[in-house]
Design an enzyme around this catalytic site. Sequence first.
Site, mmCIF file in Angstrom:
data_model
loop_
_atom_site.group_PDB
_atom_site.id
_atom_site.type_symbol
_atom_site.label_atom_id
_atom_site.label_comp_id
_atom_site.label_asym_id
_atom_site.label_seq_id
_atom_site.Cartn_x
_atom_site.Cartn_y
_atom_site.Cartn_z
ATOM 1 N N ASP A 1 1.855 -2.942 4.998
ATOM 2 C CA ASP A 1 1.281 -3.660 6.135
ATOM 3 C C ASP A 1 -0.210 -3.893 5.894
ATOM 4 O O ASP A 1 -0.957 -2.943 5.687
ATOM 5 C CB ASP A 1 1.505 -2.846 7.420
ATOM 6 C CG ASP A 1 1.407 -3.697 8.660
ATOM 7 O OD1 ASP A 1 0.368 -4.371 8.840
ATOM 8 O OD2 ASP A 1 2.357 -3.696 9.461
ATOM 9 N N SER B 1 1.574 -8.249 13.028
ATOM 10 C CA SER B 1 2.669 -7.753 12.184
ATOM 11 C C SER B 1 4.061 -8.004 12.745
ATOM 12 O O SER B 1 5.040 -7.847 12.022
ATOM 13 C CB SER B 1 2.505 -6.245 11.960
ATOM 14 O OG SER B 1 1.308 -5.980 11.307
ATOM 15 N N HIS C 1 7.893 0.581 15.378
ATOM 16 C CA HIS C 1 6.691 -0.230 15.174
ATOM 17 C C HIS C 1 7.091 -1.622 14.673
ATOM 18 O O HIS C 1 8.214 -1.834 14.235
ATOM 19 C CB HIS C 1 5.767 0.480 14.176
ATOM 20 C CG HIS C 1 4.322 0.159 14.374
ATOM 21 N ND1 HIS C 1 3.683 -0.809 13.644
ATOM 22 C CD2 HIS C 1 3.397 0.662 15.226
ATOM 23 C CE1 HIS C 1 2.412 -0.881 14.036
ATOM 24 N NE2 HIS C 1 2.216 -0.003 15.001
ATOM 25 N N THR D 1 6.838 -3.793 12.145
ATOM 26 C CA THR D 1 7.474 -4.218 10.888
ATOM 27 C C THR D 1 8.906 -3.700 10.760
ATOM 28 O O THR D 1 9.823 -4.494 10.521
ATOM 29 C CB THR D 1 6.598 -3.823 9.689
ATOM 30 O OG1 THR D 1 5.267 -4.297 9.928
ATOM 31 C CG2 THR D 1 7.128 -4.402 8.397
ATOM 32 N N PHE E 1 9.882 11.936 11.972
ATOM 33 C CA PHE E 1 9.026 12.978 11.401
ATOM 34 C C PHE E 1 7.678 13.129 12.090
ATOM 35 O O PHE E 1 6.831 13.892 11.623
ATOM 36 C CB PHE E 1 8.822 12.695 9.910
ATOM 37 C CG PHE E 1 10.114 12.492 9.163
ATOM 38 C CD1 PHE E 1 10.966 13.562 8.932
ATOM 39 C CD2 PHE E 1 10.501 11.229 8.719
ATOM 40 C CE1 PHE E 1 12.168 13.392 8.254
ATOM 41 C CE2 PHE E 1 11.696 11.045 8.045
ATOM 42 C CZ PHE E 1 12.537 12.124 7.811
ATOM 43 N N ASP F 1 -2.371 -0.577 6.847
ATOM 44 C CA ASP F 1 -2.939 -1.398 7.918
ATOM 45 C C ASP F 1 -3.828 -0.571 8.845
ATOM 46 O O ASP F 1 -4.933 -0.995 9.203
ATOM 47 C CB ASP F 1 -1.782 -2.019 8.703
ATOM 48 C CG ASP F 1 -2.229 -2.904 9.844
ATOM 49 O OD1 ASP F 1 -2.800 -3.973 9.560
ATOM 50 O OD2 ASP F 1 -2.010 -2.527 11.008
ATOM 51 N N HIS G 1 -7.753 -1.016 9.641
ATOM 52 C CA HIS G 1 -8.268 -1.195 11.011
ATOM 53 C C HIS G 1 -9.377 -0.186 11.298
ATOM 54 O O HIS G 1 -10.319 -0.467 12.041
ATOM 55 C CB HIS G 1 -7.151 -1.006 12.045
ATOM 56 C CG HIS G 1 -6.256 -2.192 12.222
ATOM 57 N ND1 HIS G 1 -6.744 -3.436 12.540
ATOM 58 C CD2 HIS G 1 -4.907 -2.331 12.143
ATOM 59 C CE1 HIS G 1 -5.721 -4.294 12.650
ATOM 60 N NE2 HIS G 1 -4.604 -3.642 12.398
ATOM 61 N N HIS H 1 -7.225 -8.157 11.454
ATOM 62 C CA HIS H 1 -6.486 -8.858 10.403
ATOM 63 C C HIS H 1 -7.266 -10.108 10.003
ATOM 64 O O HIS H 1 -8.214 -10.507 10.674
ATOM 65 C CB HIS H 1 -5.118 -9.319 10.919
ATOM 66 C CG HIS H 1 -4.237 -8.200 11.364
ATOM 67 N ND1 HIS H 1 -3.012 -8.415 11.939
ATOM 68 C CD2 HIS H 1 -4.387 -6.856 11.299
ATOM 69 C CE1 HIS H 1 -2.447 -7.254 12.228
ATOM 70 N NE2 HIS H 1 -3.258 -6.300 11.852
HETATM 71 ZN ZN LIG Z 1 -2.587 -4.374 11.964
#
Ligand SMILES: [Zn+2]
Length: 492
Positions: free
Chosen positions: A61, A111, A170, A172, A271, A317, A321, A453
């Site tokens: 990502d 994403s 999430h 993706t 996890f 990602d 960020h 991004h």
């Molecule tokens: Zn992002």
Amino acid sequence: MFRRTLVSTLSVALCASTAIAQDLPQAGSEYFTAGQALIAERVAAEPNTNTAKNVILFVADGMGIGPNYGIRLFAGQQQGLLGEEYNLPHDLFPHSAIMKTYNINAQTPDSAPTAGAMNSGVKQVFNTINLDDTAIYDDCSSEVPLRLFSEIVADAGKSVGIISTASVAHATPAAVYAKTANRNWFHDAPEGCDDIALQLVNQFEAGVIDVALGGGIRDFAPEGTALDNGTGRRLDGQDLLARLDGLGVQYVHDAETLAAADRSQPIIGLFANSDMSYQEDRPEGEPSLLDMTVTAIEQLQTNEDGFYLMVEAGRVDHALHGGNAHRAFTDGAIFAEAIQAALDMVDLEETLVIVTADHEHVINFQGYCGRGTPITGLCMDIASGQIEHSGEPALADDGLPYTVVTFGNGAGSVLIEQEDGTYAGARPALTQEEVLDPDYLQQALIPMSSETHSGVDVGLWATGPWAHLFGGTMDQETIFHVMNHAAFGSAE
Ligand SMILES: [Zn+2]
């Protein structure tokens, strides 16, 4: 006749150029002979037009061309090399393309619709997942769902797996199985809509999903429930872990239970409460992206009809960020190890392997640095008469050193909020010790609590059946069409 003439003309031309090449003064250089060897390999290569029994889609990502470059040098330098000469596993794939990543209504993508495009074959609306082009963000009544690659391959009898170092709900990983007007409906959605975790369980029940490994256990249990890796957050009171158990899906919660899982049965591994740890901070007992990839492939390979696996390095990602190059690159390095492990486990005669990113970030790489400059450190001057850098930092016009990596915006901004609410500042002096600290945030220009991004194109690398269909500049939804053609040909 024409064809034969052309072939013989070509072979004469090749022989002539080889003969000329041997006479060149540079012919003994390693750079030169490596280039010759690569061309010989390419000339001899035949396109792989086999049916793809298996498809593996690796998505880091936010790993556009910039982060991929940083990860390459970082991984190479970890191995004691200067770094620039190193190749990540996918750097050596025979086919590649430049991918455009914009969303229907966004120049700078997020994403959810980008991963959705890969899984559906069409561009989508910002912050939505797998809905048609009439979708309105956050409006459940606008949901017109698309049919997904996972559903097509499951109908064909294949298995499907998802892996993420972020939550399994999430954006993706969700794009492999979910359809929603809001990517943030992890565990709760408005009346009449299914939240993303619920949709994952529904897709296990429908026989679409066989393996799901990542974080996000909070999304699967009622509010306040104490869990192995966190606390339940669902307001609807549904116990999705109990439902999965009833479906015969094995639940695992750490590296040990993951390793012990029966590979012949479906698996859900949760996890972490939300996202898993960065590789840099990963506690003992939490599986790595590499561990999860190996286990998922072992499980999926028990289906003789083949599989589709999407592997996401979700936290590359997040580190970007945060304006922290070190964690982005360490997560990228384990992503590369997972790719290599997958390549070692599958037969590329029947497995299409794709590596790409969903979007780029506003990461920059400064010059002019000498060879072997630590990629997370200060830019070191080029030395005359030697390959490696001089050991002296290059200086900007303000007389100060600077790091190779900076960001266009983010938390490391050199502009600091003043007492009167205005922003002002200047670049502080930097030492190599300070910038090589794993927690260091590289300097940025525009102040933003979370770096953004970028709409810049990303790279795609592919090998295996029909990988040669990738080339030139493409829209990222083309990934679906190549996967679909490789697995099913023109019949589908
Ligand atoms: Zn992002």
